[in-house]
Motif scaffolding. Structure first.
Motif, short mmCIF file in Angstrom:
data_model
loop_
_atom_site.label_atom_id
_atom_site.label_comp_id
_atom_site.label_asym_id
_atom_site.label_seq_id
_atom_site.Cartn_x
_atom_site.Cartn_y
_atom_site.Cartn_z
N VAL A 149 50.15 32.28 -0.01
CA VAL A 149 49.65 33.55 -0.53
C VAL A 149 50.25 34.67 0.30
O VAL A 149 50.08 34.69 1.53
CB VAL A 149 48.12 33.62 -0.49
N VAL A 150 50.97 35.57 -0.36
CA VAL A 150 51.50 36.75 0.32
C VAL A 150 50.62 37.93 -0.10
O VAL A 150 50.63 38.35 -1.26
CB VAL A 150 52.97 37.00 -0.05
N ASP A 151 49.86 38.43 0.85
CA ASP A 151 48.93 39.53 0.61
C ASP A 151 49.69 40.83 0.83
O ASP A 151 50.00 41.20 1.96
CB ASP A 151 47.74 39.41 1.56
N ASN A 152 49.98 41.53 -0.25
CA ASN A 152 50.94 42.63 -0.23
C ASN A 152 50.24 43.97 0.00
O ASN A 152 49.60 44.51 -0.91
CB ASN A 152 51.70 42.64 -1.55
N ALA A 153 50.35 44.48 1.23
CA ALA A 153 49.78 45.78 1.60
C ALA A 153 48.34 45.92 1.14
O ALA A 153 47.98 46.87 0.44
CB ALA A 153 50.64 46.92 1.04
N PRO A 154 47.46 44.99 1.54
CA PRO A 154 46.08 45.03 1.05
C PRO A 154 45.30 46.21 1.62
O PRO A 154 45.57 46.67 2.74
CB PRO A 154 45.51 43.70 1.53
N SER A 155 44.31 46.67 0.87
CA SER A 155 43.45 47.75 1.35
C SER A 155 42.23 47.22 2.09
O SER A 155 41.49 47.99 2.70
CB SER A 155 42.99 48.62 0.18
N ASN A 156 42.03 45.90 2.05
CA ASN A 156 40.89 45.29 2.73
C ASN A 156 41.21 43.82 3.01
O ASN A 156 42.33 43.37 2.75
CB ASN A 156 39.61 45.43 1.89
N ASP A 157 40.22 43.10 3.52
CA ASP A 157 40.43 41.69 3.90
C ASP A 157 39.92 40.73 2.85
O ASP A 157 39.76 39.53 3.13
CB ASP A 157 39.73 41.40 5.23
#
Length: 419
Positions: A149-157
């Protein structure tokens, strides 16, 4: 103006019977997908209030699956048979014997529990979709060796918390926004020799991972795309997308070679027909040969088309791409018209920018495509859609704005374009 009626998707397994299925047509349309066991063969739209007799149903069925039957028959070098008459006469036993033989070359006897591929999911602030996607992948009878899973510039966790529930899944936080940036991060981190991409809003057929892996058993294949079937057609936006922008590229294998580029060079090779980024895979070593996804074409930058630009690069470098319709994903289209319009705007913005980037890599007919054929096409659509601009014509104005925006973006950033 009459409201758009929803379409019910029904998967019809022909080995279970040839009779007309029970369909509600009064307040809905029907989208029928025909299968023979795990092989998808074709589809048909049945409009709302369109009644079907047994004969008219068989007419539509035969028309829908004939291209696939002919393809598999030629692959198996089998002589013609009266299979169409067997459909009309509902001779299930005769048809079963024939089609089981026809599909034996692509049938599976023993399916491994895992195959050595890396499934990369690029996501951003969609934890519920991600949870469904991971649960689905981990429940497959044949699973990928790696799930990343690549979490792309997330705003939260939220996405990171979802991944913690799945011990076998690798989590990578990519702070730089952009789908192609995330794709490249996943490819670099993957340990398996095959890197497959899955959108977080898709589900896949139980044998998807197996079919992806099996495609690359041919050493001549450098990359692949697969069949994408709509998972829902309840809204007008979803219907418009599937009718006019569908990810579905058909039910027969296609091998794209450098000859495809040469044959279409003067018109601007239409690499966008090769498949959809929602269901594609590459040999990992290929990235070292042709480069990674062009980050200039990211969502939020040019718009998109990083996948089709990559396919163009692969082909002009002399490699082969296989469209394998037995590697199947199901895509959830955007439900609202405004969401569809935004999507199509960025499609066309990326389309225009990618075409000019591809033109710089190898001189082709993209200039004529962008400045002659597309304007001519839009002039005809504007005329034919006047004055109501319904269905296909609802996105015309955002499409044209997208093209202009893509041209402007490219000329402002061309010094950064891939040479």
């Amino acid at each position: 103006m009459r409201n758009h009626l929803p379409y019910q998707i029904s998967h019809i397994y022909l080995h279970e019977g040839l009779s007309l299925p029970s369909l509600s047509t009064h307040d809905q349309g029907n989208y029928l997908v025909f299968w023979w066991h795990d092989v998808a063969l074709g589809h048909v739209f049945v409009a709302p209030q369109q009644s079907l007799t047994e004969t008219s149903y068989h007419d539509k069925l035969i028309e829908a699956i004939s291209p696939a039957i002919t393809f598999y028959k030629n692959q198996a070098k089998m002589s013609p048979t009266a299979w169409k008459e067997w459909v009309y006469q509902k001779k299930s036993l005769a048809l079963e014997t024939r089609l089981n033989n026809l599909f034996s070359p692509v049938s599976q006897d023993a399916i491994p529990d895992r195959v050595p591929i890396a499934a990369v999911i690029c996501t951003r602030d969609r934890p519920s979709q991600l949870q469904n996607c991971l649960s689905m992948l981990l429940s497959l009878p044949c699973r990928p060796q790696e799930i990343i899973v690549v979490d792309n510039a997330p705003s939260n966790d939220a996405s990171a918390e979802v991944v913690k529930q799945f011990g076998e899944v690798t989590y990578i936080k990519e702070p730089r926004p952009g789908l192609d940036i995330a794709r490249n991060t996943g490819a670099r981190d993957a340990q398996a020799s095959i890197v497959a991409y899955v959108d977080d809003d898709v589900t896949v057929h139980p044998l998807w991972a197996y079919q992806v892996w099996k495609t690359f058993q041919d050493p001549g294949i450098a990359a692949m795309t697969g069949l994408v079937i709509a998972s829902e057609l309840k809204t007008e936006a979803q219907f418009i997308f599937e009718k006019h922008w569908s990810f579905n590229r058909g039910y027969t294998d296609i091998f794209y070679t450098p000859d495809f580029i040469q044959a279409t060079l003067s018109q601007g090779p239409p690499v966008w027909v090769i498949g959809a980024g929602a269901n594609m895979a590459f040999r990992k070593e290929l990235f070292e040969q042709v480069g990674y996804f062009d980050e200039l074409l990211d969502v939020g930058a040019a718009g998109c088309s990083g996948d089709s630009e990559m396919w163009y690069r692969i082909l002009i470098k002399g490699y082969t791409i296989h469209y394998n319709p037995r590697a199947i994903a199901y895509h959830e289209h955007r439900r609202e018209i405004e969401g569809l319009k935004k999507q199509i705007f960025y499609y066309m913005r990326g389309h225009a920018a990618a075409a000019l980037i591809q033109q710089r890599q190898q001189k082709a007919g993209y200039i004529r495509h962008l400045f002659w054929r597309l304007p001519k096409q839009y002039a005809q659509l504007l005329k034919s859609g006047f004055p109501n601009y319904r269905y296909r014509h609802k996105t015309l104005f955002v499409e044209m704005l997208g093209v202009l925006s893509g041209l402007n973006y490219y000329f402002k950033n061309r010094q950064h374009a891939r040479q």
